[in-house]
Scaffold this active site. Structure first.
Site, mmCIF file in Angstrom:
data_model
loop_
_atom_site.group_PDB
_atom_site.id
_atom_site.type_symbol
_atom_site.label_atom_id
_atom_site.label_comp_id
_atom_site.label_asym_id
_atom_site.label_seq_id
_atom_site.Cartn_x
_atom_site.Cartn_y
_atom_site.Cartn_z
ATOM 1 N N TYR A 76 -10.270 -6.747 11.587
ATOM 2 C CA TYR A 76 -9.613 -6.175 10.414
ATOM 3 C C TYR A 76 -9.541 -7.208 9.307
ATOM 4 C CZ TYR A 76 -6.422 -3.833 7.337
ATOM 5 O OH TYR A 76 -5.890 -3.241 6.223
ATOM 6 N N THR A 94 -38.392 26.681 -13.771
ATOM 7 C CA THR A 94 -38.661 25.351 -13.234
ATOM 8 C C THR A 94 -38.844 24.486 -14.457
ATOM 9 O OG1 THR A 94 -41.061 25.575 -13.123
ATOM 10 C CG2 THR A 94 -39.823 26.237 -11.157
ATOM 11 N N HIS A 95 -38.407 23.238 -14.378
ATOM 12 C CA HIS A 95 -38.441 22.341 -15.540
ATOM 13 C C HIS A 95 -37.689 22.974 -16.716
ATOM 14 C CE1 HIS A 95 -41.820 19.953 -13.723
ATOM 15 N NE2 HIS A 95 -42.061 21.105 -13.147
ATOM 16 N N SER A 102 -10.553 24.909 -28.810
ATOM 17 C CA SER A 102 -10.681 23.666 -29.553
ATOM 18 C C SER A 102 -9.468 23.497 -30.442
ATOM 19 C CB SER A 102 -11.946 23.755 -30.405
ATOM 20 O OG SER A 102 -11.865 22.899 -31.518
ATOM 21 N N SER A 109 0.820 -1.208 0.000
ATOM 22 C CA SER A 109 0.000 0.000 0.000
ATOM 23 C C SER A 109 0.855 1.259 0.000
ATOM 24 C CB SER A 109 -0.934 -0.001 1.213
ATOM 25 O OG SER A 109 -0.201 -0.219 2.383
ATOM 26 N N LYS A 142 -13.912 28.532 -30.751
ATOM 27 C CA LYS A 142 -14.540 27.981 -29.557
ATOM 28 C C LYS A 142 -14.053 28.596 -28.249
ATOM 29 C CE LYS A 142 -17.248 25.360 -29.270
ATOM 30 N NZ LYS A 142 -17.270 23.916 -29.165
ATOM 31 N N GLU A 167 -17.628 21.889 -17.062
ATOM 32 C CA GLU A 167 -17.972 20.537 -17.500
ATOM 33 C C GLU A 167 -17.257 19.490 -16.645
ATOM 34 O OE1 GLU A 167 -18.063 20.311 -22.026
ATOM 35 O OE2 GLU A 167 -17.186 22.280 -21.640
ATOM 36 N N GLN A 172 -8.141 -2.004 3.271
ATOM 37 C CA GLN A 172 -7.091 -1.198 2.656
ATOM 38 C C GLN A 172 -7.622 -0.398 1.467
ATOM 39 O OE1 GLN A 172 -3.068 -2.856 2.475
ATOM 40 N NE2 GLN A 172 -3.142 -2.521 0.265
#
Lengths: 456, 456, 456, 456
Positions: free
Chosen positions: B316, B154-155, B276, B22, B282, B289, B321
């Site tokens: 445990y 709304t909607h 872009s 680990s 763009k 996003e 882990q």
């Protein structure tokens, strides 16, 4: 240097750049990016967009990059926001401004989809091969155990005696379904989006089919907008990996349980066991616990991409960039787990004596009911009679075979002296000789079929 | 070199070691491991297990390690399977065999739970501070917009005019709940498992409360088996982070929509926009996003740990882990996102004219119904009347205010000339002055309360 | 009355019974349970376990039950814990103790797997047919729009002009992949577990292949333990449904956005719109919002079964009972959604004028770059030049075509008077005529191929 | 009849209506809808919107509806799309057009959020009480077992002897965290959105605080847009339920394992066991398997709502309707499970002999290391010595205590005759008397604290 600065008056914020840059993970697509670019350069040549000399120059530059990647001498620069930028930047360094012609008619939107599909095709092939190694190990360990009996469990309670080989082979078939799914997913992945441009298709007279075949795809996408929006191949790959992980988690659970000393059927090899920092005697099945626990991330990586796609408008959206780390993680996880599972199986000590010792006569209760059925009692009634017989035996602290015939006959007069033959574990298993059953001959047929499937 | 080789005759398989180790991720707990070890060494001294000199020696060694960590001079060795092994290995190198006394009565099971809780406490504090920066940005941008109207949806259909400040402030309150949850989670995390040993508790006369307080915990676990099995604090931290991520995804969606030119309410700053590779014009909201798309991994990291815990036996198990990478990933994701969200908000251009232009008289239909209600018509009937009025206006291609009074009166005789006053967007907003409403004075009160909460 | 009381001295606790009983949901398998039982009775006859008369009697009883089910006259009794118990109980009522012979050699473990696979096969067929209706609607609406242009978006920012038909058809191909996956899943589901018994196989000389074919399966399971443990077919069915749901959620998002008046491209029909209890003017796209929102449960139903399977020991475990509600819910959800999606599409008003009005000349920036490329400038340089041109136009508040040629020539001398021809949206689309592109002729080919696939 | 038809020229499509209608599940909010409406009517009266007589009439109508609901005489009509419509429709039937005044200034958006919060508050109270019953059962069964030893496991391998009471009590503390989380969630849920209207706030002079308190809320929302968009309370409730379910799944796993005859520590009571349709002897722990398996749906219900919320624009969107079924399902699941868990615990047979028989001397290896530590050997060295001792014992097939002292001394000269005292399981447990340890006196303190917490 980004590929797109012209329209902007100020440079990108540093925090945003760090967030946005995908190079830390998409550099794994370096090989695919270069070979797809080589193929694309040639297609531009065939389409008359580049001259033969330009193609040669660009291809030679890309091959040089490929060598640098292979040697580890390729140097990423601070401004490289993704693998595509890095390759194009280096190409221009190597071959001059002509390198800037490579991106004609191409967008990162179709480019990354192409690269990633190529990567996934390869990854699925690797996993299929690793799964077959696990299957091979199962067959190898099962074959000598066809006649060895162990308790079969349902609800983790003793149910009926089964062949230890039958138990191991049960996982073979789950994995066989995984292999089939991997192959179908690979086939659906092998469709080329190259030529879709940003979203509207390429204005260049490129032969998309020919370009696709040259890269090992079996066809091309039919709609350029779908081509850049679609991540079904990622979902499918994540799904088949998650299901494979679930199968491994169940095998792992069986091995963890059966190597607990109260069962004692299995003992992991020293090479596949680990110890405790505090308790000197411990032999832990860490490998199997991780195999079990990592099912979580395999499931969740699928969820990650599904959630990302939910409600996403059509066309490329930056959210789609989240598809890669999830898939890389699932692949890496299985790529690491599978050899450990194979090694664990191949080196397990199987204690046949402990398995047999754990068989109890109550596991023959169904046989006893079948005995009555053969004498004409409807099964449902026979089941009730035997249930009461088992309860009596428990109350008396006796095995079923130790109950006197008179006691049995208080429940049904159909019991006769020949009932004694029922109390035989091997007979119980041997009777189950229909296809897929646990009788030694049926298990042997299973193994033969499995070997044929593996080509061994 | 592992901490536990004695009982094994053969070394661990290399594949397993790679799977098992680990260190690649738990090295992030280095600081916590060292400070918890220093506190533990002192507790061993107080308990009489170590002499004062031994404590001093061990503490000096640990402090040296801490310095090496800070300097970046600490060298991990191939045999270091986790951060605990690495620290103990280095300690013994630095101070000799006495370093081997540090682990007396301690197990990695209680040690890792201690380290991880300390790390989570710190991480939650950092996130809370970053969330407050976003809140501060919201207040800062909202304050000058109290009187600016925009369509409320709304909607995603135009509903009623609202204050642009009201829209921004709606996210303030969601984030305020996040902060409260973060604090409660931190409090439940701040319970020390140290002294639980492997599972059964420590046999040493350690003062667990004192040890806990010295590390900043507010109490100790009451059952050693629970102490090493429990990962509720991880689940809670992952949950509060996922909910925070969902809030940000909704804010991001609003910003993405409103900066589409068909809306045109917002324009991201050049520093927070990206371009872009193909289309020179763009200006993409990549930052938003990603903020939206990364909700997927935040949700899934929670799922990862939940799935891992499902059906796990007590004590445990190595599966546990799997708790770390998921939490590190959620933390890193938010730690990166939050400053970008703050920066995006602080630099957004808000087009007040575009907002007002988008208001349409249909958004006053409820006002028109209220007009009839004030004249005595029950609301339900008023609603139906106005619905028919709106339909007529649409069929005629007229605004509501352009309908002649005679036309209105065909639906209800309650319409009179004074109806004209209804067609006023500002009046509509100003009427909603009850607590939490969109009237400028109510929004101003909101902002005042928010400032008090932030201490600004 | 349960099927198994014999061994117990006390009846089941009422709370447990309520928790345990699956009849409230598995009664949906009634039809499959009866037809599989009829086939099984005949197989027992062929195997010589039942006499011809017994088979006839049992089959006639089962047919009577089938009629009762069809009529709605079948009465469930309080003791019926699941559909299997209910059918067997009723069978014995109808035909007497001989009915108790039906369960000979069979277990509910193989029985429920058989029933459920039969149900899933049918459900997948239904969904495939419903998906094809959506595809048909897409083709029908797309065909007249081949020449209609709309803004194509990436990152929800205007990118390039595309054919409105192209946009609609992009969903056709996503759904085509769904259909293919549904078919492959159906094929893998059509494997019969009947004859696997509880876990060890049947001791009776039943011809499992013959029995399987008589029920419409295409083969039999190869390992009885796997046969009763395996729920891959459930996972696959849930996965293909979830992906289908994700595709629908993206289509829904597009429709919701494009019917917002700021876009105004679409208007839902009155029959597919809903209103508000408060605001009389509202026309909401509830149908599409639910289509988007229900992706959540479709994803989660898959998670439910995956989590349930994680770490489950081999053999039947009661946990497996959790497979049904999840699948029923996903099926019902899509079964309800799909006709609404079809109806919504077929009745949408598409505003071609609004689409064209939304085209902006900046969406031709790539064309402008291509213009320079044709004059010999490498694409990357052309991109930068055009980026600067776009910025200038924005600063000046001019359209690209309004910039004087002199201004353009300050960025590149390659600009000449013929550049004017570039500013033509139709030309931009028409150039993209490679396979899968947005040019009218390419879109027409798409539609032709789609019609062939649908057989229309 | 819908509440909103006026603006539409055609009725809703039947498929859409079925999809859209929430009455099949939101009828569970009937009680909350009526009491919130009564309070709202009174608030309208206080605000002067309704006359005293109107209030009385409306309240009397609502009370009549409440009685109809209680009697089961309330009849839903085909046009009732949700519980709110049904109540308003019936109200108008009962009291005439004045009933149409109730919805003045209110929207279903704030109404449903109010109803649902009230429902969740009640549901959380019920679950908290049921969890406490499980805790009580744990304490009751643990108390007599304080001195009974069993193997404690880590990695499901024998680790150290622990008190059986300690094992049971480990679940008490997990549940105690659940109770705390439930209470905090309830507190954050008890904030009233009533008065937020559709999104912009109410134009009426309603005293929102007073209205809130009259319904049992502790405060009001500060932003009307947030008030109708926010579903954090649903997420939190689903989360605390999922975590509770995970705790139960782990307890279930322990019980399933320990009632397997190879362990034999536990035997479920006949009333909490179930049988097999085929195998007459079976005693299955179906209740515990379902407890384990249902963790899947509890996790997934949370995922359902998280996915639904991802990327949702602000304001009410119909997607939000997906919040209810998920929460109802999680509540019903736990509401059914918890009494079964309590009953199972209270009736379990615990085989103290089997527990003690399973103790093995290797579980004292840590004691042996501690023995060396007390003689001055650093723990890390002692651990290695004992590891080698254990390996020798295994190779020789001897217990640790059977190894001759000379053999021990080949590993370390610190071993002396007094080592014999180490091989005592009770001594091992008794040494762990620090807070939270497994020593009888420490466990007794735990139980005392637990009783205080439960008030028993």
């Amino acid at each position: 240097m980004t590929l797109w600065g012209g329209v902007f008056a100020e440079p990108t914020d540093d925090d945003l750049r760090r967030l946005n840059d995908s190079l830390p993970f998409d550099r794994r697509l370096a090989h695919e990016d270069v070979i797809a670019s080589i193929a694309y350069a040639r297609a531009l040549g065939m389409a008359g967009v580049l001259t033969e000399q330009e193609v040669d120059l660009i291809v030679s530059g890309l091959e040089a990059i490929q060598n640098e990647m292979a040697d580890g001498t390729f140097v990423f620069q601070p401004g490289d926001e993704d693998i595509h930028s890095a390759v194009e930047r280096r190409l221009i360094e190597l071959v001059g401004e002509v390198g800037g012609k490579l991106h004609t008619g191409r967008s990162r939107n179709d480019q990354v989809a192409t690269d990633f599909r190529l990567w996934v095709m390869q990854a699925l092939d690797t996993l299929a091969a690793q799964v077959k190694e696990v299957q091979r190990a199962l067959v190898q360990r099962a074959a000598p155990l066809v006649h060895v009996l162990m308790p079969g469990y349902t609800h983790l309670q003793p149910a009926q005696p089964i062949s230890a080989a039958h138990w191991l082979m049960s996982y073979f078939w789950a994995l066989a379904r995984d292999v089939e799914r991997i192959q179908q997913t690979r086939s659906r992945t092998a469709i080329s989006p190259l030529g879709a441009g940003a979203l509207a298709g390429t204005p260049l007279p490129i032969d998309r089919e020919d370009l696709a075949w040259s890269l090992g795809f079996r066809g091309v996408t039919e709609n350029s907008l779908d081509a850049v929006s679609d991540r079904d191949f990622v979902l499918e790959a994540l799904f088949v990996m998650a299901v494979l992980g679930l199968h491994l988690s169940r095998l792992a659970e069986d091995i963890i349980l059966f190597s607990n000393p109260s069962f004692g059927y299995l003992r992991l090899h020293d090479r596949y066991s680990t110890g405790s920092s505090l308790m000197p005697q411990k032999r832990n099945a860490d490998s199997m616990e991780l195999t079990r626990g990592k099912a979580g991330r395999l499931i969740s990586n699928l969820t990650t991409v599904m959630v990302m796609l939910k409600g996403l408008p059509s066309g490329y959206n930056k959210d789609l960039q989240e598809d890669k780390e999830a898939l890389f993680d699932s692949y890496d996880t299985l790529n690491q787990l599978l050899p450990v599972v194979t090694g664990t199986l191949l080196t397990l000590t199987i204690d046949e004596e402990a398995m047999r010792r754990a068989l109890g006569e109550e596991m023959l209760a169904t046989e006893l009911a079948d005995y009555l059925v053969e004498k004409g009692l409807p099964f449902r009634q026979a089941h009730h009679v035997v249930g009461r017989v088992v309860r009596l035996a428990q109350e008396e602290g006796l095995k079923l075979s130790e109950l006197p015939i008179e006691a049995l006959r208080t429940f049904s007069e159909l019991f006769e002296e020949d009932v004694a033959a029922v109390f035989d574990f091997d007979r119980s298993a041997a009777r189950r000789r229909a296809r897929g059953g646990t009788a030694p001959e049926a298990v042997m047929e299973q193994i033969t079929l499995a070997r044929t499937m593996l080509g061994i």
